[in-house]
Design an enzyme around this catalytic site. Structure first.
Site, PDB file in Angstrom:
ATOM      1  N   THR A 145       0.840  -1.197   0.000  1.00  0.00           N
ATOM      2  CA  THR A 145       0.000   0.000   0.000  1.00  0.00           C
ATOM      3  C   THR A 145       0.878   1.251   0.000  1.00  0.00           C
ATOM      4  OG1 THR A 145      -1.820  -1.065   1.123  1.00  0.00           O
ATOM      5  CG2 THR A 145      -1.495   1.231   1.674  1.00  0.00           C
TER       6      THR A 145
ATOM      7  N   GLY B 199     -10.276  -2.934   3.841  1.00  0.00           N
ATOM      8  CA  GLY B 199      -9.257  -2.905   4.890  1.00  0.00           C
ATOM      9  C   GLY B 199      -9.250  -1.582   5.633  1.00  0.00           C
TER      10      GLY B 199
HETATM   11  N1  ASP Z   1      -3.531  -2.129   4.870  1.00  0.00           N
HETATM   12  C1  ASP Z   1      -3.910  -2.651   3.598  1.00  0.00           C
HETATM   13  C2  ASP Z   1      -5.163  -3.446   3.743  1.00  0.00           C
HETATM   14  O1  ASP Z   1      -5.272  -4.235   4.659  1.00  0.00           O
HETATM   15  C3  ASP Z   1      -2.869  -3.519   2.980  1.00  0.00           C
HETATM   16  C4  ASP Z   1      -1.499  -2.917   2.901  1.00  0.00           C
HETATM   17  O2  ASP Z   1      -1.115  -2.094   3.724  1.00  0.00           O
HETATM   18  O3  ASP Z   1      -0.764  -3.266   1.960  1.00  0.00           O
HETATM   19  O4  ASP Z   1      -6.020  -3.321   2.908  1.00  0.00           O
END
Ligand code: ASP
Length: 338
Positions: free
Chosen positions: A203, A233
């Site tokens: 992300t 998420g």
């Molecule tokens: N936090 C993000 C999610 O759970 C994933 C990530 O940080 O890559 O959707």
């Protein structure tokens, strides 16, 4: 500090010229930090070319955001600039190159918050939007809502002249292979090749403080690879993946979103600064390295304080990250010991 200014007045036909000492108004420090995800990033799993390309993307994005701040731009502009550049890179799990869900589709989430008015905009479960962070910002500026999802968000995007791309634009061969590996491994109950594991959390996010002392934070993601259709998420959840309050801090998170939602990570960090008077670095470490670890939540955060201090903390092997601090010092790092 005072500066000397030349002044003149006309008095009874005489021109009087004199020097006047005026106090210089101190400008607020400017600073920016960005992340490209935290996870099981091991040196041996990342080829030299991929690592160089990721570092170059991080450097370009943080410098572009910082250049806007230097030119007097707002922290919101800087956050939007850095995040759109990372969304346009296929190296990260946001926009182009985002992870695929169980059905092989790219479903995007993003959010942004401005610290002066604590206003926020977010979108979740959206298909085809080239730069989800720009749509989240439109929700902030052009709607009475904070979070729009799915088809409703896409209709709002079209009404707002947000750019769309077809499905192929987002899907990279790497993500297609990653999904295949995850699904094969699930069937066979074997463990996943590490080179596909490293990108589970990539992300992107940014936090910044501008010359006016205003903070902003933003986050954009494709979520987690092989997620169920409709899964959302922490990234578009204000207080979990993104938070900004001019009085305390601006924070953007990356990691296992289910835990970050349950721990209300980004708001909790700001609350610790507010109620416990903690420094930003103590607050991020308490939440990321203690509370999240106790819960079992992997990931990290970047944060900036009203005095320009930057903190970056993660409980994983690495976090793609970069910053330009108030002294203009550039940092680009991936591993814990970088
Ligand atoms: N936090 C993000 C999610 O759970 C994933 C990530 O940080 O890559 O959707």
């Amino acid at each position: 500090m005072n500066k000397l200014c030349l002044r003149s007045i006309r008095l009874d036909g005489l021109l009087l010229i004199f020097l006047l000492a005026q106090p210089v108004m101190a400008e607020n420090p400017i600073a920016i930090a960005i992340h490209g995800g935290a996870g099981t990033i091991q040196k041996q799993d990342l080829s030299a070319e991929k690592e160089a390309s990721i570092r170059a993307d991080l450097e370009a994005a943080v410098k572009a955001g910082h250049a806007l701040l230097e030119a007097g731009g707002s922290s919101t502009d800087a956050v939007l600039k850095a995040i759109t550049m990372l969304e346009d890179s296929a190296n990260f799990n946001a926009g182009k190159g985002a992870v695929l869900n169980q059905d092989g589709n790219v479903e995007l989430d993003a959010s942004i918050m401005t610290g002066d008015d604590r206003n926020a905009g977010a979108i979740a479960g959206v298909y085809g939007v080239k730069n989800p962070i720009l749509l989240a910002h439109k929700v902030l500026t052009d709607s009475p809502h904070v979070l729009l999802s799915g088809e409703g968000a896409e209709i709002f995007a079209r009404q707002s002249n947000i750019q769309f791309e077809n499905a192929d634009y987002f899907k990279t061969p790497y993500r297609i292979e990653q999904l295949k590996q995850i699904q094969d491994q699930e069937k066979a109950q074997t463990s996943l090749d590490n080179s596909y594991r490293e990108s589970w959390f990539s992300t992107v996010g940014a936090v910044a403080i501008d010359k006016f002392g205003h903070l902003a934070a933003g986050t954009s993601t494709g979520g987690t690879a092989n997620k169920r259709w409709g899964r959302i998420g922490d990234s578009p959840i204000i207080g979990a993946g993104t938070y900004a309050d001019d009085r305390y801090c601006a924070v953007s998170a990356t990691g296992h979103g289910e835990y970050f939602i349950r721990a209300a990570v980004t708001h909790d960090i700001c609350a610790r600064v507010a109620y416990q008077n903690l420094s930003i670095s103590a607050a991020v470490d308490q939440v990321v390295k203690k509370d999240l670890v106790e819960m079992g939540g992997d990931g990290g955060v970047i944060a900036v304080a009203p005095d320009g201090e930057i903190a970056m903390s993660f409980n994983t092997a690495g976090m793609y990250r970069a910053a330009i601090d108030q002294q203009g010092q550039l940092t680009i790092a991936i591993y814990a010991d970088d």
